[in-house]
Design an enzyme around this catalytic site. Structure first.
Site, short mmCIF file in Angstrom:
data_model
loop_
_atom_site.label_atom_id
_atom_site.label_comp_id
_atom_site.label_asym_id
_atom_site.label_seq_id
_atom_site.Cartn_x
_atom_site.Cartn_y
_atom_site.Cartn_z
N ASP A 89 3.61 -0.67 1.45
CA ASP A 89 2.15 0.11 0.25
C ASP A 89 0.97 -1.18 1.12
OD1 ASP A 89 1.07 1.16 -1.79
OD2 ASP A 89 3.08 1.13 -2.69
N HIS A 309 6.78 5.50 -9.56
CA HIS A 309 6.28 4.06 -10.29
C HIS A 309 5.65 4.69 -11.42
CE1 HIS A 309 3.65 3.09 -7.13
NE2 HIS A 309 3.11 2.04 -7.98
C1 NOJ Z 1 -1.55 3.58 -7.33
C2 NOJ Z 1 -0.43 2.99 -7.69
O1 NOJ Z 1 0.90 3.77 -7.58
C3 NOJ Z 1 -0.49 1.68 -9.00
O2 NOJ Z 1 0.70 1.90 -9.48
C4 NOJ Z 1 -1.52 1.24 -9.08
O3 NOJ Z 1 -1.50 0.90 -10.69
C5 NOJ Z 1 -2.70 1.91 -9.14
N1 NOJ Z 1 -2.77 2.44 -7.74
C6 NOJ Z 1 -3.98 0.82 -8.38
O4 NOJ Z 1 -3.61 -0.16 -7.50
#
Ligand code: NOJ
Ligand code: CA
Length: 500
Positions: A89, A309
């Site tokens: 990621d 998630h």
């Molecule tokens: C998307 C991510 O999947 C999420 O978990 C996160 O809070 C936001 N982007 C900010 O990075």
């Protein structure tokens, strides 16, 4: 098929209650048994964890609680040995406020890193520079920095200052972080909120009526395309065709598809429409037609996601295991790459939290509960997990479901096995077949391999308009042969008779 691991909640090797890289290594046999092709790990970098790892304070290291680079290298080579891939990621829109770049930037207006972030003077009334709001709560996307008397932009928490992608030095530094992991052998990246990188150069107000949709005006700007092309050329300079998957959180297939450019931007982009639509035949027909219209039409390969998630688990959202299983059959048999979220294959539901127990600033804790591996408490977590387990953890534990041929896990395994065996399911052409109201039927076809998928999206028995050899069914007793009917929410895959 890509399997999303949320490392904190996947598997804990050392008994501190937090999943870790060694825990993932320990479970590779399971993932291989399940039929996983590729792992996507949500961020594993050092982070103060204000947004549970999406606030990165060092892009080129591992959070010590998860492990270290040596362990990571071991994971990569172990995956290579098993012919599995790994996607990391990448969080390019914002860093942690504890990242050395930001610490330096807020030191003084003269800092070399000042322009790595977005700083503005306040409005004449002393308030924030414009009316942009941040995610999750209706509060300004700007925080005032007393020391340097300016405001900095953050689309998420104040602890997540936005990087300034209009600055070539930011682009260079961030592309370097990609090279760091590509040099270590990763097979690609899932790119966090990639549509947010390009900002309105005027920093004008959002229209009041659109503001609540979370800075709509910030999203979806033409300036994103050269940024994506540059990222692509960095990644594709490496052998093995590393993949670029973009999280384009626009919930609109027509907008999302444009992030493929003309084949020179993202390889894959998440289309989240299915997570926001009802589970009915009409609505899914529309979802698929929109994918055909917008993705297929530009030669882009679609993705299918039921949960992750950030969203409720599909068994919770769809309010029944049967519906969740049927949805899984859809995403594994439609044209495109399915993404499974850890525990989806177990039919897990969201953990139920009481007031005061929620610790995620985006209120997404429920989907992030630890995976139950064993029936006996603490379910394969030496001293329990960092948060409570999902409902029915004992009955849904991996070891229990592996022994039960009718379990959700066995259904997923059979489905993924069939997908591996049948080229039609992976690459084949798609066409709708006629079907009765409340049901959907389609064909996947590649050369000699022709399969028909039949789904009953209603709570009542439905007529099965098709015949042939049953290769798979969520109603396991139908494996002996179709009897002309589909059970409520049953999904079936047939090899049609020659004539049909
Ligand atoms: C998307 C991510 O999947 C999420 O978990 C996160 O809070 C936001 N982007 C900010 O990075
Ligand atoms: Ca641990």
């Amino acid at each position: 098929m890509v399997y999303q691991i949320y490392p904190r909640s996947f598997s804990d090797s050392n008994g501190d209650g937090i999943g870790d890289l060694q825990g993932i290594l320990d479970r590779l046999d399971y993932l291989e048994w399940l039929g996983v092709d590729c792992l996507w790990l949500t961020p594993i970098y050092p982070s103060p964890m204000a947004d549970f790892s999406y606030d990165v304070s060092n892009y080129t290291d591992i959070w010590p609680t998860f492990g270290d680079l040596e362990l990571f290298d071991r994971l990569v080579s172990e995956l290579q040995r098993r012919n599995m891939r790994i996607v990391l990621d990448w969080v390019p829109n914002h860093t942690s406020d504890q990242h050395p770049w930001f610490l330096d930037a807020r030191r003084s207006k003269d800092s070399n890193y000042r322009d790595f972030y977005v700083w503005k003077d306040g409005a004449p009334d002393g308030g924030p520079p414009n009316n942009w709001v941040r995610s999750w709560v209706n509060l300004p996307a700007w925080t005032y920095d007393e020391g340097t008397e300016q405001w900095y932009l953050h689309c998420f928490l104040p602890e997540q200052p936005d990087l300034n992608w209009a600055n070539p030095a930011v682009r260079e530094a961030m592309n370097d972080t990609l090279r760091f992991w590509l040099d270590r052998g990763v097979d690609g990246f899932r790119m966090d909120v990639i549509h947010l990188l390009a900002k309105d150069p005027e920093f004008g107000d959002d229209p009041e009526d659109l503001k609540v949709l979370s800075h709509v005006v910030l999203n979806h700007r033409e300036e994103i395309h050269p940024i994506l092309r540059e990222i692509r050329s960095t990644v594709k300079a490496y052998p093995g065709d590393p993949v670029i998957v973009g999280e384009v959180y626009l919930i609109d297939a027509s907008l999302v598809a444009s992030y493929h450019g003309s084949g020179d931007e993202l390889d894959l982009a998440f289309n989240f429409e299915p997570m926001f639509r009802p589970f009915t035949a009409e609505s899914w027909r529309e979802i698929v037609d929109r994918v055909i219209e917008h993705f297929d039409a530009r030669g882009a390969w679609p993705t299918w996601v039921l949960n992750n998630h950030d969203a409720p688990r599909s068994a919770t959202r769809l309010r029944s295991l049967e519906r969740a299983q049927a949805a899984a059959v859809m995403i594994c048999t439609l044209r495109g790459t399915p993404f499974l979220f850890q525990g989806e294959e177990l039919g897990l539901e969201n953990a139920v939290l009481q007031e005061g127990e929620v610790i995620d600033p985006g209120f997404r804790d429920g989907a992030r509960a630890p995976i139950p591996w064993e029936q006996e408490s603490p379910h394969g977590w030496k001293k329990g997990g960092w948060m409570q387990f999902p409902p029915d953890a004992a009955a849904k534990a991996v070891e229990v479901q592996q022994k039960d041929p009718a379990s959700t896990l066995s259904i997923y395994k059979a489905l993924l096995e069939l997908r591996r065996q049948e080229p039609a399911l992976r690459r084949g052409d798609f066409r709708w077949l006629e079907s009765l109201p409340g049901t959907l039927s389609w064909e996947r076809c590649e050369a000699e391999s022709i399969l028909h998928v039949h789904l009953n999206l209603t709570g009542k028995e439905a007529v099965l308009e098709g015949s042939g050899e049953v290769l798979f069914s969520t109603g396991r007793d139908h494996l002996d042969g179709p009897n002309g009917a589909l059970r409520p929410h049953e999904a079936m895959i047939l090899r049609p008779n020659e004539a049909s």
